[in-house]
Design an enzyme around this catalytic site. Structure first.
Site, mmCIF file in Angstrom:
data_model
loop_
_atom_site.group_PDB
_atom_site.id
_atom_site.type_symbol
_atom_site.label_atom_id
_atom_site.label_comp_id
_atom_site.label_asym_id
_atom_site.label_seq_id
_atom_site.Cartn_x
_atom_site.Cartn_y
_atom_site.Cartn_z
ATOM 1 N N GLU A 99 -99.626 12.591 88.708
ATOM 2 C CA GLU A 99 -99.251 13.126 87.400
ATOM 3 C C GLU A 99 -100.238 14.011 86.957
ATOM 4 O O GLU A 99 -101.511 13.814 86.768
ATOM 5 C CB GLU A 99 -99.134 11.981 86.412
ATOM 6 C CG GLU A 99 -98.385 12.350 85.259
ATOM 7 C CD GLU A 99 -98.229 11.226 84.240
ATOM 8 O OE1 GLU A 99 -99.262 10.330 84.046
ATOM 9 O OE2 GLU A 99 -97.252 11.262 83.419
ATOM 10 N N GLY A 149 -99.009 5.146 77.888
ATOM 11 C CA GLY A 149 -100.041 5.812 78.259
ATOM 12 C C GLY A 149 -100.280 5.897 79.804
ATOM 13 O O GLY A 149 -99.175 5.771 80.339
ATOM 14 N N SER A 150 -101.303 6.000 80.171
ATOM 15 C CA SER A 150 -101.385 6.065 81.781
ATOM 16 C C SER A 150 -101.183 4.887 82.600
ATOM 17 O O SER A 150 -101.489 3.786 81.996
ATOM 18 C CB SER A 150 -102.762 6.751 82.255
ATOM 19 O OG SER A 150 -103.880 5.690 81.715
ATOM 20 N N THR A 151 -100.736 4.880 83.643
ATOM 21 C CA THR A 151 -100.394 3.870 84.539
ATOM 22 C C THR A 151 -101.749 3.026 84.718
ATOM 23 O O THR A 151 -101.905 1.792 84.706
ATOM 24 C CB THR A 151 -99.857 3.929 85.969
ATOM 25 O OG1 THR A 151 -98.780 4.761 85.613
ATOM 26 C CG2 THR A 151 -99.479 2.903 86.721
ATOM 27 N N GLU A 152 -102.913 3.822 84.904
ATOM 28 C CA GLU A 152 -104.201 3.119 85.168
ATOM 29 C C GLU A 152 -104.480 1.909 84.044
ATOM 30 O O GLU A 152 -104.951 0.800 84.212
ATOM 31 C CB GLU A 152 -105.261 4.174 85.138
ATOM 32 C CG GLU A 152 -106.534 3.836 85.511
ATOM 33 C CD GLU A 152 -107.468 4.954 85.251
ATOM 34 O OE1 GLU A 152 -107.078 6.104 85.004
ATOM 35 O OE2 GLU A 152 -108.536 4.656 85.352
ATOM 36 N N GLY A 190 -102.303 1.128 81.751
ATOM 37 C CA GLY A 190 -101.234 0.132 81.816
ATOM 38 C C GLY A 190 -101.558 -1.148 82.453
ATOM 39 O O GLY A 190 -101.662 -2.394 82.123
ATOM 40 N N LYS A 226 -102.731 1.881 67.084
ATOM 41 C CA LYS A 226 -103.704 2.732 67.297
ATOM 42 C C LYS A 226 -103.319 4.041 67.926
ATOM 43 O O LYS A 226 -102.858 4.150 69.028
ATOM 44 C CB LYS A 226 -104.778 2.128 68.099
ATOM 45 C CG LYS A 226 -106.055 2.924 68.141
ATOM 46 C CD LYS A 226 -107.064 2.503 69.553
ATOM 47 C CE LYS A 226 -106.513 3.260 70.768
ATOM 48 N NZ LYS A 226 -106.664 4.608 70.566
HETATM 49 P P1 NAI Z 1 -104.985 6.790 78.245
HETATM 50 O O1 NAI Z 1 -103.958 5.858 79.122
HETATM 51 O O2 NAI Z 1 -106.387 6.347 78.522
HETATM 52 O O3 NAI Z 1 -104.747 6.658 76.816
HETATM 53 C C1 NAI Z 1 -103.667 6.387 75.998
HETATM 54 C C2 NAI Z 1 -103.920 5.319 75.079
HETATM 55 O O4 NAI Z 1 -104.529 4.290 75.411
HETATM 56 C C3 NAI Z 1 -104.925 6.002 74.117
HETATM 57 O O5 NAI Z 1 -104.619 5.501 72.717
HETATM 58 C C4 NAI Z 1 -106.296 5.379 74.353
HETATM 59 O O6 NAI Z 1 -107.081 5.284 73.461
HETATM 60 C C5 NAI Z 1 -105.954 3.929 75.056
HETATM 61 N N1 NAI Z 1 -106.785 2.983 75.716
HETATM 62 C C6 NAI Z 1 -107.523 3.865 76.700
HETATM 63 N N2 NAI Z 1 -107.940 2.647 77.560
HETATM 64 C C7 NAI Z 1 -107.648 1.739 76.885
HETATM 65 C C8 NAI Z 1 -108.003 0.259 77.342
HETATM 66 N N3 NAI Z 1 -108.623 0.051 78.222
HETATM 67 N N4 NAI Z 1 -107.274 -0.657 76.612
HETATM 68 C C9 NAI Z 1 -106.506 -0.425 75.596
HETATM 69 N N5 NAI Z 1 -106.063 0.939 75.225
HETATM 70 C C10 NAI Z 1 -106.653 2.019 75.827
HETATM 71 O O7 NAI Z 1 -104.601 8.049 78.862
HETATM 72 P P2 NAI Z 1 -105.582 9.583 78.640
HETATM 73 O O8 NAI Z 1 -107.048 8.921 79.222
HETATM 74 O O9 NAI Z 1 -105.505 9.994 77.281
HETATM 75 O O10 NAI Z 1 -105.034 10.427 79.672
HETATM 76 C C11 NAI Z 1 -105.211 10.428 81.053
HETATM 77 C C12 NAI Z 1 -103.935 10.763 81.958
HETATM 78 O O11 NAI Z 1 -103.125 9.657 81.611
HETATM 79 C C13 NAI Z 1 -103.371 12.076 81.543
HETATM 80 O O12 NAI Z 1 -103.806 12.944 82.158
HETATM 81 C C14 NAI Z 1 -101.909 11.649 82.086
HETATM 82 O O13 NAI Z 1 -101.729 11.764 83.306
HETATM 83 C C15 NAI Z 1 -101.730 10.240 81.657
HETATM 84 N N6 NAI Z 1 -101.091 9.943 80.476
HETATM 85 C C16 NAI Z 1 -99.686 9.417 80.280
HETATM 86 C C17 NAI Z 1 -99.059 9.418 79.177
HETATM 87 C C18 NAI Z 1 -97.744 8.975 79.039
HETATM 88 O O14 NAI Z 1 -96.822 9.401 78.150
HETATM 89 N N7 NAI Z 1 -97.015 8.540 80.366
HETATM 90 C C19 NAI Z 1 -99.632 9.802 78.165
HETATM 91 C C20 NAI Z 1 -100.953 10.000 78.004
HETATM 92 C C21 NAI Z 1 -101.834 10.098 79.084
#
Ligand code: NAI
Ligand code: MG
Length: 828
Positions: free
Chosen positions: A396, A243-246, A248, A191
């Site tokens: 971050e 993705g985000s630690t939250e 994760g 996804k």
């Molecule tokens: P996110 O962690 O919510 O999104 C990453 C992926 O996870 C997306 O595909 C999203 O649809 C999916 N996702 C969201 N909630 C989920 C859940 N409960 N279960 C399974 N999948 C889920 O990140 P977001 O909201 O786009 O960005 C927020 C912050 O996270 C950013 O400002 C940044 O600080 C951080 N981030 C860090 C990344 C990294 O590579 N370390 C990448 C993206 C965001």
């Protein structure tokens, strides 16, 4: 007309737009509306949402929100495709991966433009970095597929994998996840992020054109709800998330106890350390790449600039001058340095955090040029005079915002660098290679770049420590994330013979060893107070006499920081022999005892982890020697506890200690061949303090099989021995005391296993927990581990501890280490 002379003076760039035509044509072919890509074709679009070009604030396509039903359909397609994909073998899959690399190269312009439009990142980056690295990843992993049989003998693909990726490198993150999974023989449901779904859909279509069998790669679009439905799906064998630690953390909790394999690549707040002998002009360009590359939306962005005090002002001046010349604008303009932020919500997040930084008193600076007001743009930003504990120094920001702090000495730099819950990457700048290589191992991060930054390659693993997640992507280490080794099969019978499990079964009448283990554990929890110990002692002595059997009554102490310790609770637990007679008592450990043990393990960690492999080997051999000298006594004790062949178990323990004595100076890292003039050293580092919760069966061998590999590579441990038969392990501390094991390297806390395991898993100063027990225990440990995102290794299926294939080897050492990749470019 402008004269040449004027151009020379201003050095103005003219616009150099890349044509959006090929990407627009692809969108038009699909009427800008997409379903999911399942079983080799697009489904009908439904429940669509808008896809935005953030630079133009323009709606460019509609994609479908994946429902639970869509997730089911995609998983089903992947499951159906799995047997044939596995049967294809390594070489067959290598051909497919090679074809994918080629088709990416042939369509590189289309993919680069589409990526820039969807994400807002500059075409210069998508064309020169993202897409070439995507192709490189498929080439590299075509190689791993080809070599799978020989290089990963005994392993097979993990099955159907669910992959959830972010929006900052949409196609590159797809490649990082898809290539190793395909090479390993997995089939995929992936996804992409809701902000950037287009290149994944385009790639799926290209892959089908390249002949990838239907169902091997399925793409679901949607937001977090779709992702959550994937995570919850029963028929997915592994989840890989970036993705985000939250999120994760949510995923760690949601998969706890499910048996799904999990890898998490999460956020970071990576330090960029500049010593006063660094080449400052190179540093400035390094900073540009560290924090303004991809608008700072990089998980490993060098977002904390740590500068040695004496050069700070000079460096800041140079940086401000460079920031004035950065060009920001249309991502499709080939001459811009920075494009757009991915989406309005991210832009808002950056603005909010910057406001907070100002309020917290840091000095704020932005270049004088005007940032476009249409579209999602944010200018490069520098905060100086930042307090290490302030929000902008800790959180971050995920935007083009650099926060700078100063340090005086190298050790202060290391302390400041590690002052974060994250541990993804770091960059170290100094012309003294001695200094740089001294500092690199001290930084808690999965990747360290020396005099460079943001270097990536398929041959070098990437991934974090601590709250930046676990698991690696790329390199040999990344392949293991998609592979599984069967355990407990080869010698499963041997464990049962090994009497531990067999005895419990006969006593409880339970048939499976897993449930028998659970009941064995609960049957010993009868609590006795210290007051009763006197009477127990008498009883044991009587039994001794009556039987003439060599039972020795003892209230075994715990072992903490090299000293025998009484339980904080003041309670003991009765331990019976295999025939039900009282054998002794052990302390009933609690939260406080664990705390003390963790503290002792931490105190010992610095010295032990830095000791040489040779020194650790000597100690492991010495333990073996001293255990061998007391073979009969331990064999009798084990016989009494388990009714099994104590001699065989002690002999196996001695042999196992020799195995890890052997490994201590041989578990080498690697030198990765990355495409630059230089090397990437993949160093195996200890994880830190490991909580080791031992299996019920084979109480001494289980204990040693886990503790020995952990300490062999430099970890310190808090071990919780078998609950039903802990006495073998508690006797063992006498062996430790005579074997030069430094205080605190091995700590032993006896008592109610599952509750102690949970305490260890919740403890923020424990870096990993290994748990061998019940399915409920596994779930509890994995759930609690989400607090500090510690690594876990949990099993409820019995292992054949006597079997060398199952009970020892590289797989244990991999669990005991984390790979740090140190990139060292060379040449003038
Ligand atoms: P996110 O962690 O919510 O999104 C990453 C992926 O996870 C997306 O595909 C999203 O649809 C999916 N996702 C969201 N909630 C989920 C859940 N409960 N279960 C399974 N999948 C889920 O990140 P977001 O909201 O786009 O960005 C927020 C912050 O996270 C950013 O400002 C940044 O600080 C951080 N981030 C860090 C990344 C990294 O590579 N370390 C990448 C993206 C965001
Ligand atoms: Mg978009």
């Amino acid at each position: 007309m402008t004269s040449v002379r004027e151009i020379f003076e201003t050095m103005e760039y003219g616009p150099a737009p890349e044509s959006p035509k090929p990407a627009q044509a692809w969108l038009d072919e699909h009427d800008g509306r997409f379903g999911h890509f399942i079983g080799g074709k697009f489904t009908k679009p439904s429940a669509t949402f808008e896809v935005l070009d953030p630079a133009m604030s323009k709606h460019i396509a509609d994609v479908s929100e994946g429902s639970k039903k869509d997730v089911d359909a995609a998983v089903k397609a992947a499951r159906q495709a799995l047997p044939a994909w596995q049967a294809l073998g390594g070489h067959g899959r290598a051909r497919h991966l090679y074809a994918l690399a080629r088709i990416v190269q042939r369509n590189s312009r289309l993919l680069a433009v589409l990526e820039s439009m969807d994400n807002g990142k500059s075409i210069r980056e998508t064309r020169d970095l993202d897409i070439p690295l995507v192709a490189r990843h498929f080439y590299h992993h075509a190689g791993w597929a080809q070599l799978l049989d020989t290089e990963f003998a005994g392993y097979h693909g993990a099955g159907v994998v669910g992959q959830i990726i972010p929006w900052n490198f949409p196609l590159l993150m797809l490649a990082w996840k898809v290539a190793p999974a395909l090479a390993a023989g997995c089939t995929i449901v992936i996804k992409p992020a809701e902000f950037t779904p287009l290149t994944a859909l385009c790639f799926a279509e290209l892959a089908a054109q390249a002949g990838l069998p239907a169902g091997v790669l399925n793409v679901l679009t949607g937001d977090g709800d779709t992702g959550a439905a994937m995570v919850a799906h029963d028929d997915i064998d592994k989840i890989a998330f970036t993705g985000s630690t939250e999120v994760g953390r949510i995923i760690r909790r949601a998969t706890a106890g499910s048996g799904k394999k999990l890898s998490l690549e999460l956020g970071g707040k990576s330090p960029f350390i500049v010593f006063d002998d660094a080449d400052l002009d190179s540093v400035v360009e390094g900073v540009v790449d560290a924090i303004w590359f991809n608008q700072g939306q990089v998980c490993c962005a060098g977002s904390r600039l740590l500068v040695q005090e004496g050069i700070a002002d000079r460096l800041y001046d140079k940086l401000r001058a460079r920031m004035e010349t950065l060009r920001l604008g249309s991502p499709l303009d080939k001459a811009v340095d920075m494009g757009a932020i991915v989406a309005p919500v991210q832009l808002e997040r950056i603005r909010t955090l910057v406001e907070q930084g100002k309020q917290e008193g840091a000095d704020f600076w932005q270049p004088t040029w005007a940032c476009p007001t249409e579209g999602c743009f944010y200018p490069p930003t520098l905060f100086t005079n930042v307090a290490p504990s302030s929000t902008i120094a800790q959180v971050e920001i995920f935007g083009p915002v650099l926060v700078a702090m100063t340090f005086r000495t190298p050790s202060e730099a290391v302390a400041l660098a590690n002052n974060t819950p994250y541990g993804l990457a770091a960059s170290v700048w100094s012309e003294s290679i001695n200094l740089a290589l001294d500092v690199a191992p001290k930084i808690k991060a999965g990747v360290v770049w020396i005099n460079s930054t943001n270097l990536f390659d398929a041959a070098a693993g990437f991934g974090g420590y601590r709250e930046s997640g676990f698991g690696r992507e790329g390199g040999r280490e990344g392949m293991y994330e998609y592979l599984k080794k069967e355990v407990g099969r080869s010698g499963g019978r041997e464990v049962a013979n090994g009497k531990g499990a067999a005895r419990k079964s006969s006593r409880t009448g339970a048939s499976s060893s897993v449930s028998s283990r659970a009941s064995a554990a609960s049957s010993v929890s009868s609590r006795t107070s210290e007051a009763r110990v006197g009477t127990s002692r008498k009883r044991a002595a009587e039994l001794d006499d009556a039987d003439r059997s060599p039972l020795v009554d003892r209230t075994a102490k715990m072992y903490i920081g090299g000293k025998q310790a009484r339980p904080d609770s003041g309670y003991s637990m009765r331990i019976d022999a295999h025939d039900g007679r009282l054998l002794g008592e052990v302390g009933e450990g609690n939260r406080k005892d664990i705390r003390n043990a963790v503290e002792a393990a931490h105190a010992a960690l610095g010295g032990w982890s830095k000791s040489t492999g040779h020194a650790r080997a000597q100690i492991l051999y010495y333990i073996a020697e001293n255990l061998a000298a007391r073979r009969d006594e331990f064999a009798r004790r084990l016989g009494a506890l388990t009714g099994g062949d104590g001699e065989a178990e002690v002999d196996a323990c001695v042999e196992r200690l020799f195995t890890y004595g052997a490994w201590a100076d041989k578990y080498d890292g690697q030198v990765h061949q990355v495409p630059l003039r230089g090397v990437a050293l993949a160093m195996n580092e200890p994880i830190g303090v490991i909580g080791v919760v031992c299996p019920e069966e084979q109480p001494l061998l289980g204990f040693i099989s886990l503790v020995a590999p952990a300490i062999c590579v430099g970890n310190t441990v808090v071990a919780v021995p078998s609950e039903s038969a802990p006495l073998a392990a508690t006797d063992f501390y006498q062996v430790l005391e005579t074997s030069d094991v430094p205080d605190g390297v091995i700590n032993i806390v006896t008592g109610p296993k599952d509750s102690l395991a949970k305490t260890l898993a919740e403890h923020d100063d424990v870096d990993a927990v290994w748990y061998f027990g019940t399915a409920e225990g596994v779930k509890a440990v994995e759930t609690a581990s989400a607090g500090n995102m510690k690594r876990t290794w949990c099993e409820s299926a019995p292992r054949a501890w006597m079997d060398r294939g199952d009970g020892e080897g590289r797989a244990y050492l991999r669990e005991a280490t984390q790979v740090k990749n140190i990139w060292i470019p060379y040449g003038e």
